[in-house]
Motif scaffolding. Structure first.
Motif, PDB file in Angstrom:
ATOM      1  N   PHE A  24     -19.197  83.414 -13.063  1.00 33.05           N
ATOM      2  CA  PHE A  24     -20.387  83.824 -13.837  1.00 33.05           C
ATOM      3  C   PHE A  24     -20.309  84.953 -14.737  1.00 33.05           C
ATOM      4  CE2 PHE A  24     -24.546  85.475 -13.603  1.00 33.05           C
ATOM      5  CZ  PHE A  24     -25.413  84.372 -13.961  1.00 33.05           C
ATOM      6  N   SER A  25     -19.429  85.990 -14.266  1.00 35.54           N
ATOM      7  CA  SER A  25     -19.343  87.125 -15.527  1.00 35.54           C
ATOM      8  C   SER A  25     -18.737  86.637 -16.549  1.00 35.54           C
ATOM      9  CB  SER A  25     -18.505  88.172 -14.720  1.00 35.54           C
ATOM     10  OG  SER A  25     -19.115  88.698 -13.659  1.00 35.54           O
ATOM     11  N   THR A  34     -23.940  81.928 -27.580  1.00 35.71           N
ATOM     12  CA  THR A  34     -24.759  80.913 -27.389  1.00 35.71           C
ATOM     13  C   THR A  34     -26.235  81.092 -26.870  1.00 35.71           C
ATOM     14  OG1 THR A  34     -23.940  79.987 -25.721  1.00 35.71           O
ATOM     15  CG2 THR A  34     -22.844  79.295 -27.900  1.00 35.71           C
ATOM     16  N   GLY A  35     -26.119  82.281 -25.916  1.00 32.82           N
ATOM     17  CA  GLY A  35     -27.037  82.620 -25.021  1.00 32.82           C
ATOM     18  C   GLY A  35     -27.271  81.610 -23.832  1.00 32.82           C
ATOM     19  N   LEU A  36     -26.324  80.609 -23.754  1.00 34.66           N
ATOM     20  CA  LEU A  36     -26.324  79.743 -22.591  1.00 34.66           C
ATOM     21  C   LEU A  36     -24.992  79.757 -21.821  1.00 34.66           C
ATOM     22  CD1 LEU A  36     -28.157  76.734 -24.241  1.00 34.66           C
ATOM     23  CD2 LEU A  36     -29.327  78.481 -22.540  1.00 34.66           C
ATOM     24  N   ILE A  37     -24.882  79.437 -20.677  1.00 37.84           N
ATOM     25  CA  ILE A  37     -23.556  79.279 -20.042  1.00 37.84           C
ATOM     26  C   ILE A  37     -23.062  77.786 -20.233  1.00 37.84           C
ATOM     27  CG2 ILE A  37     -22.470  79.241 -17.673  1.00 37.84           C
ATOM     28  CD1 ILE A  37     -24.162  81.473 -16.854  1.00 37.84           C
ATOM     29  N   PRO A  41     -23.816  69.674 -17.482  1.00 37.83           N
ATOM     30  CA  PRO A  41     -23.520  69.855 -16.121  1.00 37.83           C
ATOM     31  C   PRO A  41     -21.933  69.205 -15.849  1.00 37.83           C
ATOM     32  CG  PRO A  41     -25.650  68.595 -16.406  1.00 37.83           C
ATOM     33  CD  PRO A  41     -24.743  68.758 -17.622  1.00 37.83           C
ATOM     34  N   GLU A  42     -21.397  68.590 -16.452  1.00 37.83           N
ATOM     35  CA  GLU A  42     -20.029  67.927 -16.130  1.00 37.83           C
ATOM     36  C   GLU A  42     -19.053  69.005 -16.402  1.00 37.83           C
ATOM     37  OE1 GLU A  42     -19.090  65.448 -14.048  1.00 37.83           O
ATOM     38  OE2 GLU A  42     -21.479  65.438 -14.050  1.00 37.83           O
ATOM     39  N   SER A  43     -19.154  69.709 -17.652  1.00 39.46           N
ATOM     40  CA  SER A  43     -18.195  70.797 -17.989  1.00 39.46           C
ATOM     41  C   SER A  43     -18.523  71.944 -17.092  1.00 39.46           C
ATOM     42  CB  SER A  43     -18.586  71.353 -19.424  1.00 39.46           C
ATOM     43  OG  SER A  43     -19.981  71.990 -19.383  1.00 39.46           O
ATOM     44  N   MET A  44     -19.754  72.197 -16.474  1.00 37.02           N
ATOM     45  CA  MET A  44     -19.942  73.313 -15.829  1.00 37.02           C
ATOM     46  C   MET A  44     -19.098  72.887 -14.269  1.00 37.02           C
ATOM     47  SD  MET A  44     -21.093  76.216 -15.290  1.00 37.02           S
ATOM     48  CE  MET A  44     -20.089  76.969 -14.224  1.00 37.02           C
ATOM     49  N   ARG A  45     -19.473  71.686 -13.963  1.00 38.49           N
ATOM     50  CA  ARG A  45     -18.614  71.224 -12.583  1.00 38.49           C
ATOM     51  C   ARG A  45     -17.116  71.236 -12.643  1.00 38.49           C
ATOM     52  NH1 ARG A  45     -20.237  67.636  -8.602  1.00 38.49           N
ATOM     53  NH2 ARG A  45     -22.309  67.108  -9.742  1.00 38.49           N
ATOM     54  N   ALA A  46     -16.572  70.836 -13.937  1.00 37.91           N
ATOM     55  CA  ALA A  46     -15.178  70.938 -14.115  1.00 37.91           C
ATOM     56  C   ALA A  46     -14.639  72.503 -13.943  1.00 37.91           C
ATOM     57  CB  ALA A  46     -14.844  70.278 -15.314  1.00 37.91           C
ATOM     58  N   SER A  47     -15.578  73.626 -14.788  1.00 39.83           N
ATOM     59  CA  SER A  47     -15.195  74.947 -14.471  1.00 39.83           C
ATOM     60  C   SER A  47     -15.167  75.498 -13.021  1.00 39.83           C
ATOM     61  CB  SER A  47     -16.265  75.635 -15.303  1.00 39.83           C
ATOM     62  OG  SER A  47     -15.998  75.500 -16.783  1.00 39.83           O
ATOM     63  N   LEU A  48     -16.174  75.037 -12.258  1.00 43.82           N
ATOM     64  CA  LEU A  48     -16.332  75.392 -10.980  1.00 43.82           C
ATOM     65  C   LEU A  48     -15.220  74.797 -10.123  1.00 43.82           C
ATOM     66  CD1 LEU A  48     -20.139  75.097 -10.651  1.00 43.82           C
ATOM     67  CD2 LEU A  48     -18.960  77.238 -10.330  1.00 43.82           C
TER      68      LEU A  48
END
Length: 132
Positions: A24-25, A34-37, A41-48
């Motif tokens: 998260f940091s 970009t202002g956004l993380i 959702p799939e790229s976030m799922r892969a990062s997690l």
């Protein structure tokens, strides 16, 4: 005391929580551009998944929901900013040229960084703003 996540020991919960804090940091630092993380959702799922390894689906779903809520909050601010800039351009007939230029450049930055997400705001704003 930290309550263990469903299906995980307290030790694994702590390790995962530390990994999430780090992710998260890192994501917040990257969001300056970009202002956004992550919008996808799939790229976030892969990062997690890379950061945490295997976790129960319920935990992954909860984490994705938290990151999506963060993105939604950021987009609310960006929508409000774009609407305010368009409102300024519409209402400020006697403003100095540099004020128009500043507002226009800020709109351009919002369009460049958040264009697809702010499409509705830009469509309405451009339709309602008279030419200078």
């Amino acid at each position: 005391a930290l309550a263990a996540w469903p299906g995980l020991s307290e030790q694994d919960s702590r390790r995962h929580l530390d990994a999430i804090r780090a992710l998260f940091s890192e994501a917040v630092e990257d969001s300056d551009a970009t202002g956004l993380i992550h919008r996808d959702p799939e790229s976030m799922r892969a990062s997690l998944a890379r950061a945490l390894g295997p976790v129960p689906d319920a935990v992954m779903g909860t984490l994705l929901s938290v990151f999506q809520q963060f993105d939604d909050a950021v987009l609310t601010w960006q929508r409000n900013a774009a609407s305010a800039y368009f409102g300024f351009l519409d209402a400020s007939s006697g403003a100095a040229d540099c004020d128009y230029i500043t507002a226009t450049l800020r709109l351009l930055r919002l369009l460049a960084t958040h264009g697809p997400a702010l499409n509705a705001v830009f469509t309405a704003g451009l339709a309602a703003t008279p030419p200078l």
